[in-house]
Design an enzyme around this catalytic site. Structure first.
Site, PDB file in Angstrom:
ATOM      1  N   ASN A   9       0.873  -1.176   0.000  1.00 46.24           N
ATOM      2  CA  ASN A   9       0.000   0.000   0.000  1.00 46.24           C
ATOM      3  C   ASN A   9       0.907   1.221   0.000  1.00 46.24           C
ATOM      4  O   ASN A   9       1.477   1.581   1.026  1.00 46.24           O
ATOM      5  CB  ASN A   9      -0.886  -0.049   1.263  1.00 46.24           C
ATOM      6  N   TRP A  10       1.028   1.839  -1.177  1.00 48.49           N
ATOM      7  CA  TRP A  10       1.987   2.949  -1.298  1.00 48.49           C
ATOM      8  C   TRP A  10       1.451   4.241  -0.691  1.00 48.49           C
ATOM      9  O   TRP A  10       2.165   5.229  -0.597  1.00 48.49           O
ATOM     10  CB  TRP A  10       2.350   3.167  -2.777  1.00 48.49           C
ATOM     11  N   LYS A  11       0.190   4.258  -0.348  1.00 43.12           N
ATOM     12  CA  LYS A  11      -0.439   5.460   0.231  1.00 43.12           C
ATOM     13  C   LYS A  11      -0.172   6.675  -0.662  1.00 43.12           C
ATOM     14  O   LYS A  11      -0.107   6.539  -1.875  1.00 43.12           O
ATOM     15  CB  LYS A  11       0.041   5.655   1.674  1.00 43.12           C
ATOM     16  N   HIS A  95      -9.671   1.438   4.691  1.00 38.13           N
ATOM     17  CA  HIS A  95      -8.408   1.609   5.438  1.00 38.13           C
ATOM     18  C   HIS A  95      -8.625   2.577   6.594  1.00 38.13           C
ATOM     19  O   HIS A  95      -9.367   3.558   6.460  1.00 38.13           O
ATOM     20  CB  HIS A  95      -7.323   2.131   4.493  1.00 38.13           C
ATOM     21  N   GLU A  97      -6.894   4.898   7.755  1.00 38.88           N
ATOM     22  CA  GLU A  97      -6.577   6.301   7.475  1.00 38.88           C
ATOM     23  C   GLU A  97      -7.741   6.985   6.768  1.00 38.88           C
ATOM     24  O   GLU A  97      -7.973   8.179   6.944  1.00 38.88           O
ATOM     25  CB  GLU A  97      -5.282   6.389   6.645  1.00 38.88           C
ATOM     26  N   GLU A 167      -5.782  -4.803  10.511  1.00 40.77           N
ATOM     27  CA  GLU A 167      -4.743  -3.794  10.728  1.00 40.77           C
ATOM     28  C   GLU A 167      -5.043  -3.021  12.005  1.00 40.77           C
ATOM     29  O   GLU A 167      -5.812  -2.041  11.976  1.00 40.77           O
ATOM     30  CB  GLU A 167      -4.712  -2.812   9.552  1.00 40.77           C
ATOM     31  N   GLY A 173       2.184   2.234  10.843  1.00 38.17           N
ATOM     32  CA  GLY A 173       3.168   3.311  10.722  1.00 38.17           C
ATOM     33  C   GLY A 173       3.851   3.686  12.021  1.00 38.17           C
ATOM     34  O   GLY A 173       4.510   4.723  12.110  1.00 38.17           O
ATOM     35  N   SER A 213       3.049  -2.079  10.491  1.00 38.65           N
ATOM     36  CA  SER A 213       4.479  -2.168  10.769  1.00 38.65           C
ATOM     37  C   SER A 213       5.083  -3.530  10.452  1.00 38.65           C
ATOM     38  O   SER A 213       5.939  -4.025  11.188  1.00 38.65           O
ATOM     39  CB  SER A 213       4.778  -1.779  12.227  1.00 38.65           C
ATOM     40  N   GLY A 234       2.692  -1.032   4.333  1.00 42.10           N
ATOM     41  CA  GLY A 234       2.813   0.378   3.990  1.00 42.10           C
ATOM     42  C   GLY A 234       4.281   0.743   3.818  1.00 42.10           C
ATOM     43  O   GLY A 234       4.870   0.550   2.754  1.00 42.10           O
ATOM     44  N   GLY A 235       4.887   1.255   4.890  1.00 41.27           N
ATOM     45  CA  GLY A 235       6.261   1.763   4.842  1.00 41.27           C
ATOM     46  C   GLY A 235       7.248   0.856   4.120  1.00 41.27           C
ATOM     47  O   GLY A 235       7.979   1.309   3.224  1.00 41.27           O
TER      48      GLY A 235
HETATM   49  P1  PGA Z   1       2.611   0.284   7.698  1.00 37.55           P
HETATM   50  O1  PGA Z   1       1.169   0.515   7.023  1.00 37.55           O
HETATM   51  O2  PGA Z   1       3.153  -1.000   7.127  1.00 37.55           O
HETATM   52  O3  PGA Z   1       3.416   1.487   7.296  1.00 37.55           O
HETATM   53  O4  PGA Z   1       2.382   0.196   9.159  1.00 37.55           O
HETATM   54  C1  PGA Z   1       0.283  -0.542   6.811  1.00 37.55           C
HETATM   55  C2  PGA Z   1      -0.992  -0.056   6.198  1.00 37.55           C
HETATM   56  O5  PGA Z   1      -1.444   1.035   6.554  1.00 37.55           O
HETATM   57  O6  PGA Z   1      -1.596  -0.743   5.347  1.00 37.55           O
END
Ligand code: PGA
Length: 256
Positions: A9-11, A95, A97, A167, A173, A213, A234-235
Site C-alpha cells: 500500500n503505497w499510500k 483503510h 486512514e 490492521e 506506521g 508495521s 505500507g512503509g
Molecule cells: P505500515 O502501514 O506497514 O506502514 O504500518 C500498513 C498499512 O497502513 O496498510
C-alpha cells in the site's frame, strides 16, 4: 492451503519516475516467486503507468479506494470501472486512514464492498481496533462489528474473492507491530465470524492479511501463524529490497 497474498500500500507516496522505478524494482526481484500473490497499490494518477511496468509479470495492480456509484457527479471520486480500465484487479477498502481522516463510515464501506464485488474487483477490506479499544478489551467487538457491517447482504456465492486485512490502528506506521500470537488470535476470531456468516468451508478459504508495521524482521514470524495469510504493507513496501524480502518469506511458507 490458502495462498499467501502480499500487498504493498503505497499510500500518498511515489510520483512519476519514483512509482515506475519502485514497480520495476519489485517486479524484477520477485519474478521467481510462484506461489504467493503479489500486488502493489499506487496512487490513482500512476495506476496506468505502474500497470505498464508490471505487464507480463506476476505482480498485480490494486487501488487504494473507490466510490460505490458507477459514475456521475461525484467530484474527485473514482469508480470501479475506471479502476478496471486502468488495469486494477484489487481495491483496498475501509483503510483506517480513510476512516479516520476521510470520515469514511461503516455504511459507505459496505456500499463500496458490494460495488467492488459486483464489478469484479477483489476488495481488500481493512479493519482494526484503536489502542484505546484494545486496552479496554473491545478488540473483538470492534473488528467483529466492522466485518459484519461491511459485508452485510453479501452472500456465500458473492463473498469468495473477498480478502480481509486486519490492521490494528495502533500498529500502522508506528513501528509497533502486533506480535504474531496477538495477531493470530484476532485472525482466528475473524475466521470464526466468517464461518458464522458464510459457513466453515468459505471461512477456511478466506484470506486474512495482517497489516501494521510489517517489516523484514517480523514478517516470517507472522507468516508462521496458521491464520495469517499474508500482509498489507505500507512503509516497507516503498523499498524494493524490503518488500521483496517479505514476499520471499511468504514464499518459504507456501513452497516457493
Ligand atoms: P505500515 O502501514 O506497514 O506502514 O504500518 C500498513 C498499512 O497502513 O496498510
Amino acid at each position: 492451503m490458502r495462498r499467501k497474498i502480499i500487498a504493498g500500500n503505497w499510500k500518498m507516496n511515489m510520483a512519476g519516475d519514483e512509482a515506475r522505478m519502485l514497480a520495476q524494482g519489485i517486479r524484477d526481484r520477485v519474478q521467481s516467486v510462484r506461489h504467493v500473490e503479489v500486488l502493489v497499490c499506487p496512487a490513482f494518477p500512476f495506476l496506468q503507468e505502474v500497470g505498464n511496468v508490471l505487464r507480463g509479470s506476476q505482480v498485480r495492480l490494486g487501488a487504494q479506494n473507490m466510490h460505490w456509484e458507477p459514475q456521475g457527479a461525484f467530484t474527485g471520486e473514482v469508480s470501479s470501472r475506471m479502476l478496471l480500465t486502468a488495469g486494477c484487479q484489487y481495491v483496498i477498502l475501509g483503510h483506517s486512514e480513510r476512516r479516520l481522516y476521510g470520515g469514511e463510515t461503516d455504511e459507505q464501506i459496505r456500499k463500496k464492498v458490494a460495488a467492488a464485488l459486483a464489478a469484479g474487483l477483489i476488495p481488500i477490506l481493512c479493519l482494526g481496533e484503536t489502542l484505546e479499544e484494545r486496552e479496554s478489551g473491545q478488540t473483538q467487538r470492534v473488528v467483529g462489528g466492522q466485518l459484519e457491517s461491511a459485508v452485510q447482504g453479501v452472500s456465500r456465492e458473492e463473498m469468495s474473492p473477498l480478502i480481509i486485512a486486519y490492521e490494528p490502528v495502533w500498529a500502522i506506521g508506528t513501528g509497533r507491530s502486533a506480535t504474531p500470537e496477538m495477531a493470530n488470535e484476532v485472525h482466528a476470531f475473524l475466521r470464526e465470524r466468517a464461518a458464522g456468516l458464510w459457513g466453515t468451508d468459505a471461512a477456511e478459504k478466506i484470506r486474512i492479511q495482517y497489516g501494521g508495521s510489517v517489516t523484514e524482521t517480523n514478517a516470517f514470524g507472522l507468516f508462521s501463524q496458521p491464520d495469517i495469510d499474508g500482509a498489507l504493507i505500507g512503509g516497507a513496501s516503498l523499498k524494493p529490497d524490503l518488500f521483496s524480502t517479505i514476499v520471499l518469506m511468504g514464499a518459504q511458507h507456501t513452497g516457493g
